[in-house]
Write an enzyme that holds these catalytic residues in place. Sequence first.
Site, PDB file in Angstrom:
ATOM      1  N   ALA A 180      -7.405  19.564  -8.861  1.00 43.56           N
ATOM      2  CA  ALA A 180      -6.624  20.630  -8.207  1.00 43.56           C
ATOM      3  C   ALA A 180      -5.884  20.054  -7.000  1.00 43.56           C
ATOM      4  O   ALA A 180      -4.702  20.338  -6.771  1.00 43.56           O
ATOM      5  CB  ALA A 180      -7.546  21.761  -7.781  1.00 43.56           C
ATOM      6  N   LYS A 181      -6.573  19.210  -6.252  1.00 40.05           N
ATOM      7  CA  LYS A 181      -5.961  18.582  -5.069  1.00 40.05           C
ATOM      8  C   LYS A 181      -4.758  17.732  -5.480  1.00 40.05           C
ATOM      9  O   LYS A 181      -3.717  17.747  -4.817  1.00 40.05           O
ATOM     10  CB  LYS A 181      -7.032  17.760  -4.347  1.00 40.05           C
ATOM     11  CG  LYS A 181      -6.531  16.956  -3.172  1.00 40.05           C
ATOM     12  CD  LYS A 181      -6.266  15.521  -3.548  1.00 40.05           C
ATOM     13  CE  LYS A 181      -5.524  14.774  -2.483  1.00 40.05           C
ATOM     14  NZ  LYS A 181      -5.262  13.380  -2.854  1.00 40.05           N
ATOM     15  N   ASP A 207      -0.329   5.066   0.820  1.00 39.22           N
ATOM     16  CA  ASP A 207      -0.694   6.061   1.833  1.00 39.22           C
ATOM     17  C   ASP A 207      -0.673   5.459   3.229  1.00 39.22           C
ATOM     18  O   ASP A 207      -1.408   4.514   3.519  1.00 39.22           O
ATOM     19  CB  ASP A 207      -2.074   6.638   1.536  1.00 39.22           C
ATOM     20  CG  ASP A 207      -2.067   7.423   0.240  1.00 39.22           C
ATOM     21  OD1 ASP A 207      -1.251   8.347   0.120  1.00 39.22           O
ATOM     22  OD2 ASP A 207      -2.858   7.095  -0.663  1.00 39.22           O
ATOM     23  N   HIS A 249     -10.796  17.562  -7.266  1.00 34.82           N
ATOM     24  CA  HIS A 249      -9.834  16.480  -7.077  1.00 34.82           C
ATOM     25  C   HIS A 249      -8.611  16.659  -7.971  1.00 34.82           C
ATOM     26  O   HIS A 249      -7.483  16.370  -7.560  1.00 34.82           O
ATOM     27  CB  HIS A 249     -10.497  15.117  -7.317  1.00 34.82           C
ATOM     28  CG  HIS A 249      -9.649  13.986  -6.849  1.00 34.82           C
ATOM     29  ND1 HIS A 249      -8.990  13.147  -7.702  1.00 34.82           N
ATOM     30  CD2 HIS A 249      -9.309  13.595  -5.593  1.00 34.82           C
ATOM     31  CE1 HIS A 249      -8.289  12.271  -6.991  1.00 34.82           C
ATOM     32  NE2 HIS A 249      -8.468  12.525  -5.711  1.00 34.82           N
ATOM     33  N   GLY A 268     -10.417   6.978  -1.166  1.00 33.80           N
ATOM     34  CA  GLY A 268     -10.614   7.676  -2.440  1.00 33.80           C
ATOM     35  C   GLY A 268     -10.962   9.127  -2.192  1.00 33.80           C
ATOM     36  O   GLY A 268     -11.894   9.441  -1.442  1.00 33.80           O
ATOM     37  N   GLY A 269     -10.207  10.027  -2.803  1.00 36.82           N
ATOM     38  CA  GLY A 269     -10.397  11.459  -2.563  1.00 36.82           C
ATOM     39  C   GLY A 269     -11.745  11.978  -3.029  1.00 36.82           C
ATOM     40  O   GLY A 269     -12.398  12.766  -2.334  1.00 36.82           O
ATOM     41  N   ASN A 280       0.066  10.450  -7.865  1.00 33.25           N
ATOM     42  CA  ASN A 280       0.573  10.634  -6.497  1.00 33.25           C
ATOM     43  C   ASN A 280       1.682   9.629  -6.188  1.00 33.25           C
ATOM     44  O   ASN A 280       2.652   9.955  -5.497  1.00 33.25           O
ATOM     45  CB  ASN A 280      -0.544  10.429  -5.473  1.00 33.25           C
ATOM     46  CG  ASN A 280      -1.677  11.428  -5.619  1.00 33.25           C
ATOM     47  OD1 ASN A 280      -1.514  12.459  -6.271  1.00 33.25           O
ATOM     48  ND2 ASN A 280      -2.808  11.127  -5.032  1.00 33.25           N
ATOM     49  N   THR A 330      -4.956   5.350  -4.128  1.00 34.31           N
ATOM     50  CA  THR A 330      -4.638   6.735  -4.473  1.00 34.31           C
ATOM     51  C   THR A 330      -4.434   6.892  -5.979  1.00 34.31           C
ATOM     52  O   THR A 330      -4.236   5.932  -6.712  1.00 34.31           O
ATOM     53  CB  THR A 330      -3.406   7.226  -3.677  1.00 34.31           C
ATOM     54  OG1 THR A 330      -3.488   8.640  -3.516  1.00 34.31           O
ATOM     55  CG2 THR A 330      -2.114   6.883  -4.388  1.00 34.31           C
ATOM     56  N   ASP A 390       0.871  -1.166   0.000  1.00 32.61           N
ATOM     57  CA  ASP A 390       0.000   0.000   0.000  1.00 32.61           C
ATOM     58  C   ASP A 390       0.920   1.232   0.000  1.00 32.61           C
ATOM     59  O   ASP A 390       2.111   1.122   0.317  1.00 32.61           O
ATOM     60  CB  ASP A 390      -0.856  -0.040   1.278  1.00 32.61           C
ATOM     61  CG  ASP A 390      -1.593   1.258   1.517  1.00 32.61           C
ATOM     62  OD1 ASP A 390      -2.214   1.762   0.576  1.00 32.61           O
ATOM     63  OD2 ASP A 390      -1.533   1.777   2.659  1.00 32.61           O
TER      64      ASP A 390
HETATM   65  C1  XBP Z   1      -5.622   5.878   0.493  1.00 32.25           C
HETATM   66  C2  XBP Z   1      -6.778   6.742   0.305  1.00 32.25           C
HETATM   67  C3  XBP Z   1      -6.696   7.798  -0.702  1.00 32.25           C
HETATM   68  C4  XBP Z   1      -5.886   8.998  -0.294  1.00 32.25           C
HETATM   69  C5  XBP Z   1      -6.104  10.116  -1.272  1.00 32.25           C
HETATM   70  O1  XBP Z   1      -6.025   4.624   1.052  1.00 32.25           O
HETATM   71  O2  XBP Z   1      -7.800   6.570   0.915  1.00 32.25           O
HETATM   72  O3  XBP Z   1      -7.981   8.250  -0.954  1.00 32.25           O
HETATM   73  O4  XBP Z   1      -6.290   9.459   0.970  1.00 32.25           O
HETATM   74  O5  XBP Z   1      -5.884   9.713  -2.576  1.00 32.25           O
HETATM   75  P1  XBP Z   1      -5.077   3.348   1.021  1.00 32.25           P
HETATM   76  P2  XBP Z   1      -6.748  10.303  -3.787  1.00 32.25           P
HETATM   77  O6  XBP Z   1      -3.806   3.710   1.717  1.00 32.25           O
HETATM   78  O7  XBP Z   1      -5.829   2.287   1.777  1.00 32.25           O
HETATM   79  O8  XBP Z   1      -4.858   2.963  -0.430  1.00 32.25           O
HETATM   80  O9  XBP Z   1      -7.172  11.695  -3.433  1.00 32.25           O
HETATM   81  O10 XBP Z   1      -5.796  10.259  -4.960  1.00 32.25           O
HETATM   82  O11 XBP Z   1      -7.935   9.387  -3.957  1.00 32.25           O
HETATM   83 MG    MG Z   2      -2.997   3.052   3.503  1.00 37.53          MG
END
Ligand code: XBP
Ligand code: MG
Length: 252
Positions: A84-85, A11, A82, A52-53, A128, A124, A9
């Site tokens: 922009a983020k 994040d 999203h 997911g953002g 990213n 993500t 993973d």
């Molecule tokens: C990661 C997430 C993602 C990030 C943001 O979860 O939940 O949504 O917070 O990424 P995991 P995006 O570590 O379980 O994969 O904004 O690109 O979705």
């Molecule tokens: Mg994670």
Amino acid sequence: MTLHALLFDVDGTLADTERDGHRPAFNQAFADAGLDWHWDVALYGKLLSVTGGKERMKYYVDHFRPDYGKPANFDDLVVELHQAKTRHFAALAARGGIPMRPGVKRLLLEARAAGLRLAIATTTTPENVTVLLEHSLGSGTQDWFEVIAAGDIVPAKKPAPDIYHLALEKMGLEPAVCLAFEDSENGLRAALGAGLKTLVTVNDYTLEHDFTGAAVVLSDLGEPDAPNRVLAGPDLGQPFVDVAYLRTLHQR
Ligand code: XBP
Ligand code: MG
């Protein structure tokens, strides 16, 4: 069964991206758009229950902003916010602002030298992952991973196992010869759902999560000069995670 591959993973596992990466990037995108949305550290912890953002923004509006009148093109607005983020997150990561967690680079280097195959399975956005690896792990390190499965490529995000199924399918591997690395309950559920033995390293946002079913729960991967702590599961008597540790864990 011999260990052949490691699936990571991103994040919270490779790097602590959420609190000081994704969260401020969302806030900057909201401010750019003139919205009075602001996600502080505590609120963001609640919002993390949704992966997911784009999904997270919709959840926020539905559950925390009953006062907000959704425009007719709300779904398009979410997509624009999203995008922009994602730009803000990339800028932050490109400044080297999001370091890898303890032990990550050491373990990846050792795993490569030992011939283990590496992959990424994350919810993500793909950009990213690339920018984070390039600037925090090192130039060219995306090539260390033979598969980078990320984002909207599967219909259902974690805790659904889809992203792990996809990564395994692309590698042509059975889950029994792999280990997954996760930091959260949603991530663990996804990995277990795909039949993967899973090592969990926690962070501030996930300390209290339910990690039932994990092979082991550790504070972090540890370093020779900075031992980790075993929070649940077997204590294999080793103060940091290396390939020998992973082989033993995988055999159990
Ligand atoms: C990661 C997430 C993602 C990030 C943001 O979860 O939940 O949504 O917070 O990424 P995991 P995006 O570590 O379980 O994969 O904004 O690109 O979705
Ligand atoms: Mg994670």
